[in-house]
Design a protein around this motif. Structure first.
Motif, PDB file in Angstrom:
ATOM      1  N   ALA A   1      -5.736  -0.456  -4.174  1.00 30.30           N
ATOM      2  CA  ALA A   1      -6.775  -0.370  -3.126  1.00 30.30           C
ATOM      3  C   ALA A   1      -6.089  -0.092  -1.798  1.00 30.30           C
ATOM      4  O   ALA A   1      -4.873  -0.245  -1.664  1.00 30.30           O
ATOM      5  CB  ALA A   1      -7.539  -1.679  -3.046  1.00 30.30           C
ATOM      6  N   SER A   2      -6.864   0.322  -0.821  1.00 32.64           N
ATOM      7  CA  SER A   2      -6.247   0.720   0.449  1.00 32.64           C
ATOM      8  C   SER A   2      -5.858  -0.500   1.280  1.00 32.64           C
ATOM      9  O   SER A   2      -4.948  -0.419   2.088  1.00 32.64           O
ATOM     10  CB  SER A   2      -7.202   1.614   1.243  1.00 32.64           C
ATOM     11  N   TYR A   3      -6.467  -1.673   0.999  1.00 27.97           N
ATOM     12  CA  TYR A   3      -6.080  -2.820   1.845  1.00 27.97           C
ATOM     13  C   TYR A   3      -4.729  -3.377   1.374  1.00 27.97           C
ATOM     14  O   TYR A   3      -4.339  -3.226   0.224  1.00 27.97           O
ATOM     15  CB  TYR A   3      -7.167  -3.910   1.812  1.00 27.97           C
TER      16      TYR A   3
ATOM     17  N   SER B   1       0.785  -1.250   0.000  1.00 31.14           N
ATOM     18  CA  SER B   1       0.000   0.000   0.000  1.00 31.14           C
ATOM     19  C   SER B   1       0.804   1.281   0.000  1.00 31.14           C
ATOM     20  O   SER B   1       0.335   2.306   0.491  1.00 31.14           O
ATOM     21  CB  SER B   1      -0.978  -0.002   1.192  1.00 31.14           C
TER      22      SER B   1
ATOM     23  N   THR C   1      -2.921  -6.042  -2.150  1.00 32.36           N
ATOM     24  CA  THR C   1      -3.871  -5.990  -3.268  1.00 32.36           C
ATOM     25  C   THR C   1      -3.265  -6.744  -4.449  1.00 32.36           C
ATOM     26  O   THR C   1      -3.918  -7.540  -5.101  1.00 32.36           O
ATOM     27  CB  THR C   1      -4.117  -4.524  -3.672  1.00 32.36           C
TER      28      THR C   1
END
Ligand SMILES: Nc1nc2c(ncn2[C@@H]2O[C@H](COP(=O)(O)OP(=O)(O)OP(=O)(O)O)[C@@H](O)[C@H]2O)c(=O)[nH]1
Ligand SMILES: [K+]
Ligand SMILES: [Mg+2]
Length: 363
Positions: A89-91, A71, A94
């Motif tokens: 994506a923020s998680y 991230s 990814t």
């Protein structure tokens, strides 16, 4: 006791041994042991874990591997600089495989590889660490992506992970001549004064590798670690750029401080800040040049340009035009910054410069 325990035992012992003349040999011995165990750890395991999704063919004029914690914005950068979309994506985690994109820049095709984020312990196989690092070893440049909002701890951890698998960033191969011999014991010499090793220490390190007959010539004042690197002979020496992303989240002063660090570039992928400069620095670090060809009586062909490494000779250029051209070579005419006159007659060993034009004359 497994290899991992041995490695941490030795690392602990190195840390608690204070460095002085008396402990110099003991430390040299420990470092050689450490390098040996690490090499065993990295040996492709019998079952050669499948690198599913990691066996991307090398293509284009150069390869850049995106290395960084989860991230930090690696996929966002790839999607911004190339026509390939890599999910962002923020998680964390990814991206789970190696996703190639192509940066088209100054007539060159630079292959950019998006990779899963790596975490501490990656080199010991945590996460997809081992495959990611294996890909980094095949690159021409490591683009280490960091989150500008985080302290520099990420950078130190990543450098340690890469260092522990034999990747040397922004360093060149130590200038030591080393050759194992059939007999004759140790022939140790130096062409300059040495302050970090002496014959006994070299002997102790070589004995750890069960090497008793060798020729060793130090041409610069190298450290025991550098000698170990030369003996291990499996190091890769790569340029590395530290790209600090998400500068939209920090103060101007902080951006300025980070930007002044060596080998560092500050960007914001989301806000497309400073990406042009990133590409300019990338071009410099890849040390690529453009060479244009010309046929007798015709203007240079600026559409068809050769992308080569800085320092290439006319002979390299001939091979990249056609593999038999060098044999038919009589001389070449070169226009550009590598010659005093334009054009100038040159031979096969002439070194080309960026944006030179060449016309090869056959026998
Ligand atoms: N504020 C800010 N957020 C960004 C920037 N670039 C990326 N992000 C965000 O950071 C998050 C992670 O982005 P990714 O591109 O998925 O990061 P990654 O390094 O590929 O992540 P992994 O694949 O999980 O390792 C996403 O929510 C992005 O929108 C930036 O310049 N500024
Ligand atoms: K992510
Ligand atoms: Mg990603």
């Amino acid at each position: 006791m497994g290899i991992l325990e041995k490695i941490s035992e030795i690392e602990k012992e190195i840390n608690r041994t204070q460095k002085n003349k008396a402990t110099e040999y003991h430390l040299g011995l420990l470092k050689a042991k450490l390098a040996k165990y690490r090499a065993q750890l990295l040996e492709p395991s019998k079952k050669q874990e499948k690198g599913e999704g990691f066996d991307v063919l090398k293509s284009g004029d150069a390869r850049v591997a995106l290395i960084g914690f989860p991230s930090v914005g690696k996929s966002t950068l790839l999607s911004t600089l190339t026509h390939t979309e890599s999910e962002a994506a923020s998680y964390e985690f990814t991206t789970l495989t190696c996703i190639p994109g192509v940066i088209e820049y100054k007539d060159a095709n630079i292959q950019l590889l998006d990779l899963p984020g790596i975490i501490e312990g990656a080199s010991q196989g945590k996460g997809r660490g081992r495959q990611v690092i294996a890909v980094a070893r095949t690159a021409d440049l490591v683009l280490m992506m960091l989150d500008a909002t985080k302290q520099d701890i990420q950078r130190q951890l990543l450098e340690k992970e890469l260092e522990s698998v034999g990747i040397r960033l922004n360093k060149r191969k130590p200038n030591i001549y080393f050759k194992v011999k059939k007999g004759g014991g140790l022939a140790f010499n130096a062409t300059c004064p040495l302050s970090r090793v002496d014959e006994k220490l070299v002997q102790v390190i070589l004995h750890e590798y069960k090497i008793f007959n060798a020729e060793v010539l130090f041409r610069e004042d190298c450290t025991p670690d550098e000698l170990i690197d030369v003996i291990s002979d499996n190091r890769v020496y790569l340029p590395c750029m530290y790209v600090y992303n998400k500068i939209d989240q920090i103060s101007i002063e902080e951006v300025d401080r980070i930007a002044r660090q060596p080998n560092s570039v500050v960007v914001s992928c989301n806000m497309k800040l400073n990406l042009d400069y990133l590409l300019e620095v990338l071009w410099q670090y890849l040390s690529l040049i453009r060479v244009y060809t010309k046929k007798p009586g015709q203007p240079p062909d600026f559409d068809d340009c050769l992308i080569l490494r800085k320092g290439v000779t006319v002979e390299h250029v001939c091979h990249s035009i056609h593999r038999t051209l060098a044999e038919q070579f009589k001389y070449a005419l070169v226009w550009g910054t590598s010659t005093k006159y334009s054009p100038q007659r040159v031979g096969l060993q002439h070194i080309m410069h960026d944006e030179d034009v060449i016309q090869v004359v056959k026998k």
